[in-house]
Scaffold this motif. Structure first.
Motif, PDB file in Angstrom:
ATOM      1  N   VAL A 242     -13.358  26.827 -24.161  1.00  0.00           N
ATOM      2  CA  VAL A 242     -12.393  26.328 -25.135  1.00  0.00           C
ATOM      3  C   VAL A 242     -13.205  25.833 -26.332  1.00  0.00           C
ATOM      4  O   VAL A 242     -13.839  24.774 -26.258  1.00  0.00           O
ATOM      5  N   GLY A 243     -13.206  26.604 -27.424  1.00  0.00           N
ATOM      6  CA  GLY A 243     -14.108  26.292 -28.521  1.00  0.00           C
ATOM      7  C   GLY A 243     -15.529  26.447 -28.037  1.00  0.00           C
ATOM      8  O   GLY A 243     -15.932  27.517 -27.581  1.00  0.00           O
ATOM      9  N   GLU A 244     -16.288  25.353 -28.086  1.00  0.00           N
ATOM     10  CA  GLU A 244     -17.649  25.362 -27.555  1.00  0.00           C
ATOM     11  C   GLU A 244     -17.737  24.648 -26.212  1.00  0.00           C
ATOM     12  O   GLU A 244     -18.829  24.452 -25.677  1.00  0.00           O
ATOM     13  N   LYS A 245     -16.600  24.287 -25.669  1.00  0.00           N
ATOM     14  CA  LYS A 245     -16.593  23.522 -24.416  1.00  0.00           C
ATOM     15  C   LYS A 245     -16.467  24.453 -23.214  1.00  0.00           C
ATOM     16  O   LYS A 245     -15.569  25.300 -23.162  1.00  0.00           O
ATOM     17  N   GLN A 246     -17.344  24.273 -22.265  1.00  0.00           N
ATOM     18  CA  GLN A 246     -17.297  25.008 -21.010  1.00  0.00           C
ATOM     19  C   GLN A 246     -16.399  24.266 -20.028  1.00  0.00           C
ATOM     20  O   GLN A 246     -16.540  23.049 -19.852  1.00  0.00           O
ATOM     21  N   VAL A 247     -15.490  24.989 -19.389  1.00  0.00           N
ATOM     22  CA  VAL A 247     -14.587  24.397 -18.405  1.00  0.00           C
ATOM     23  C   VAL A 247     -14.731  25.174 -17.100  1.00  0.00           C
ATOM     24  O   VAL A 247     -14.485  26.383 -17.063  1.00  0.00           O
ATOM     25  N   ARG A 248     -15.122  24.475 -16.059  1.00  0.00           N
ATOM     26  CA  ARG A 248     -15.241  25.092 -14.731  1.00  0.00           C
ATOM     27  C   ARG A 248     -13.974  24.780 -13.938  1.00  0.00           C
ATOM     28  O   ARG A 248     -13.608  23.617 -13.771  1.00  0.00           O
ATOM     29  N   LEU A 249     -13.310  25.823 -13.472  1.00  0.00           N
ATOM     30  CA  LEU A 249     -12.143  25.664 -12.614  1.00  0.00           C
ATOM     31  C   LEU A 249     -12.605  25.861 -11.170  1.00  0.00           C
ATOM     32  O   LEU A 249     -13.108  26.921 -10.809  1.00  0.00           O
ATOM     33  N   LEU A 250     -12.425  24.824 -10.366  1.00  0.00           N
ATOM     34  CA  LEU A 250     -12.902  24.828  -8.983  1.00  0.00           C
ATOM     35  C   LEU A 250     -11.709  24.666  -8.044  1.00  0.00           C
ATOM     36  O   LEU A 250     -11.059  23.618  -8.027  1.00  0.00           O
ATOM     37  N   GLU A 251     -11.418  25.697  -7.284  1.00  0.00           N
ATOM     38  CA  GLU A 251     -10.328  25.607  -6.310  1.00  0.00           C
ATOM     39  C   GLU A 251     -10.837  24.885  -5.067  1.00  0.00           C
ATOM     40  O   GLU A 251     -11.809  25.320  -4.442  1.00  0.00           O
ATOM     41  N   VAL A 252     -10.165  23.797  -4.710  1.00  0.00           N
ATOM     42  CA  VAL A 252     -10.585  23.003  -3.557  1.00  0.00           C
ATOM     43  C   VAL A 252      -9.492  22.915  -2.489  1.00  0.00           C
ATOM     44  O   VAL A 252      -9.699  22.299  -1.448  1.00  0.00           O
ATOM     45  N   GLY A 253      -8.336  23.523  -2.740  1.00  0.00           N
ATOM     46  CA  GLY A 253      -7.266  23.538  -1.761  1.00  0.00           C
ATOM     47  C   GLY A 253      -7.530  24.574  -0.691  1.00  0.00           C
ATOM     48  O   GLY A 253      -8.477  25.366  -0.801  1.00  0.00           O
ATOM     49  N   PRO A 254      -6.684  24.566   0.359  1.00  0.00           N
ATOM     50  CA  PRO A 254      -5.500  23.732   0.533  1.00  0.00           C
ATOM     51  C   PRO A 254      -5.848  22.284   0.879  1.00  0.00           C
ATOM     52  O   PRO A 254      -6.738  22.020   1.665  1.00  0.00           O
ATOM     53  N   ALA A 255      -5.094  21.373   0.238  1.00  0.00           N
ATOM     54  CA  ALA A 255      -5.254  19.944   0.489  1.00  0.00           C
ATOM     55  C   ALA A 255      -3.915  19.275   0.189  1.00  0.00           C
ATOM     56  O   ALA A 255      -3.060  19.195   1.068  1.00  0.00           O
ATOM     57  N   HIS A 256      -3.727  18.845  -1.053  1.00  0.00           N
ATOM     58  CA  HIS A 256      -2.403  18.346  -1.454  1.00  0.00           C
ATOM     59  C   HIS A 256      -1.383  19.482  -1.375  1.00  0.00           C
ATOM     60  O   HIS A 256      -0.291  19.325  -0.826  1.00  0.00           O
TER      61      HIS A 256
ATOM     62  N   LEU B 102      -1.368  24.192  -1.468  1.00  0.00           N
ATOM     63  CA  LEU B 102      -2.152  25.313  -0.937  1.00  0.00           C
ATOM     64  C   LEU B 102      -3.298  25.736  -1.845  1.00  0.00           C
ATOM     65  O   LEU B 102      -4.252  26.368  -1.389  1.00  0.00           O
ATOM     66  N   GLY B 103      -3.218  25.405  -3.155  1.00  0.00           N
ATOM     67  CA  GLY B 103      -4.218  25.948  -4.059  1.00  0.00           C
ATOM     68  C   GLY B 103      -4.733  24.982  -5.097  1.00  0.00           C
ATOM     69  O   GLY B 103      -4.875  25.349  -6.271  1.00  0.00           O
ATOM     70  N   ASP B 104      -5.035  23.758  -4.732  1.00  0.00           N
ATOM     71  CA  ASP B 104      -5.435  22.728  -5.697  1.00  0.00           C
ATOM     72  C   ASP B 104      -6.692  23.110  -6.472  1.00  0.00           C
ATOM     73  O   ASP B 104      -7.676  23.585  -5.900  1.00  0.00           O
ATOM     74  N   THR B 105      -6.667  22.852  -7.789  1.00  0.00           N
ATOM     75  CA  THR B 105      -7.769  23.209  -8.669  1.00  0.00           C
ATOM     76  C   THR B 105      -8.223  22.010  -9.499  1.00  0.00           C
ATOM     77  O   THR B 105      -7.392  21.248 -10.003  1.00  0.00           O
ATOM     78  N   LEU B 106      -9.535  21.869  -9.667  1.00  0.00           N
ATOM     79  CA  LEU B 106     -10.139  20.882 -10.546  1.00  0.00           C
ATOM     80  C   LEU B 106     -10.541  21.568 -11.842  1.00  0.00           C
ATOM     81  O   LEU B 106     -10.959  22.733 -11.827  1.00  0.00           O
ATOM     82  N   ALA B 107     -10.439  20.863 -12.958  1.00  0.00           N
ATOM     83  CA  ALA B 107     -10.910  21.376 -14.244  1.00  0.00           C
ATOM     84  C   ALA B 107     -12.022  20.451 -14.726  1.00  0.00           C
ATOM     85  O   ALA B 107     -11.761  19.310 -15.137  1.00  0.00           O
ATOM     86  N   TYR B 108     -13.248  20.933 -14.678  1.00  0.00           N
ATOM     87  CA  TYR B 108     -14.439  20.111 -14.909  1.00  0.00           C
ATOM     88  C   TYR B 108     -15.165  20.569 -16.173  1.00  0.00           C
ATOM     89  O   TYR B 108     -15.435  21.762 -16.352  1.00  0.00           O
TER      90      TYR B 108
END
Length: 319
Positions: free
Chosen positions: A158-172, A174-180
């Motif tokens: 996003v622009g010059e920003k790197q965003v890592r999407l990390l799927e850590v589900g199932p938890a809350h 079935l497919g929970d994702t973090l945006a780091y």
């Protein structure tokens, strides 16, 4: 990056730094979720939308007023399938909606918003569903499902920003994702983190949620934007991990003793979490432990779970 005390837990847009914002909705209870904005030179990314169209429109107008009147949304990251993080997707018809494959699949099988609207319309004035969800308007919502999906991990820019999407589900779910955002040391957790409130385990297993907490704790992070609750830091993630370890241990003892999940939920001492909101969620969380331990787990009826949570609230209000 500024210290955590900079941000008050007030409704609206809060600047984190370097073109990153959190949109907060106190008090963080049922349906009152957070969202995020990551700005770029030519396009911008939302992290989740809100529970209804009016709330999402209000959020977008606030962003236009405080960031730029020409704010365009190129991407929406849906951290998971729940409607309080996805129902506003339709307001951005040109945006690419990014989610894990599990989230996309779960969204297609979720209760449609119009069904929620009909349930509220038919519910008596004092019905618990009105207490929890009566502030939201589910009419007119046309679900927009993810248009781009991934498995386990995806990197976007996003622009010059790197965003890592990390799927850590199932938890809350079935497919929970973090945006780091590694450079900025900021993470949007979706409902993997509830700050100052009991989480709720819909999918599980709880061991996966503990692993998700460990994943976050292993990252270089200064600022945690939870799915519900105030902006925080890694201390909230550590507390949440300890919560799950405690609940799993206490519920396991009672499972081995032959106690029912409902009785176990009432017997477990949760005084150390007395300041956290939504203690009624102990019921589905203990039931999740029992489900994890059983060799023949049976799915619980969601209506029964909510009825038990209603009884929990009433007993604690009276007590």
């Amino acid at each position: 990056m500024p210290g955590i005390k900079k941000w008050q837990y007030t409704k609206g847009l809060h600047e984190i730094g370097n073109g990153i914002y959190a949109y907060l909705q106190p008090d963080g209870g049922w349906g009152w979720s957070n969202a995020g904005l990551i700005t770029g030179d030519d396009s911008n990314t939302l992290v989740d939308t809100l529970y209804d169209l009016q709330l999402t429109h209000e959020m977008y107008k606030t962003m236009q007023q405080q960031v730029t009147s020409h704010l365009s949304i190129g991407n929406i990251i849906n951290t998971h399938s729940d409607g309080d993080h996805t129902n506003g997707n339709q307001l951005f018809p040109e945006a690419t909606i990014i989610a894990s494959k599990s989230t996309a699949e779960e969204m297609r099988h979720a209760v449609p918003p119009q069904v929620m609207a009909d349930m509220l319309k038919k519910a008596p004035p004092q019905a618990p569903i009105r207490k929890r969800l009566g502030a939201f308007d589910f009419n007119g919502i046309s679900q927009r499902f993810p248009t781009e999906t991934f498995d386990r991990e995806k990197n976007i820019v996003v622009g010059e920003k790197q965003v890592r999407l990390l799927e850590v589900g199932p938890a809350h779910t079935l497919g929970d994702t973090l945006a780091y955002l590694p450079k900025e040391k900021v993470i949007f957790t979706g409902d993997i983190v509830f700050a100052e409130a009991h989480p709720v385990v819909w999918a599980g297993p709880i061991s996966n949620w503990i692993t998700a907490c460990n994943t976050i704790l292993a990252l270089d992070i200064d600022v945690v934007v939870p799915g519900h609750g105030p902006i925080t830091d890694l201390s909230a993630v550590e507390k949440l991990k300890n919560y799950f370890l405690y609940i799993f241990d206490e519920a396991s003892k009672r499972y081995q003793a032959g106690m029912s999940a409902l009785d176990a939920a009432y017997e477990i001492n949760y005084d150390m979490f007395a300041s956290w909101k939504n203690s009624e969620r102990m019921i589905p969380n203990v039931m999740a432990v029992y489900r994890d331990l059983s060799t023949t787990p049976e799915p619980e009826n969601v209506h029964t779970i909510f009825a038990w949570m209603d009884q929990w609230e009433q007993r604690h209000q009276e007590g």
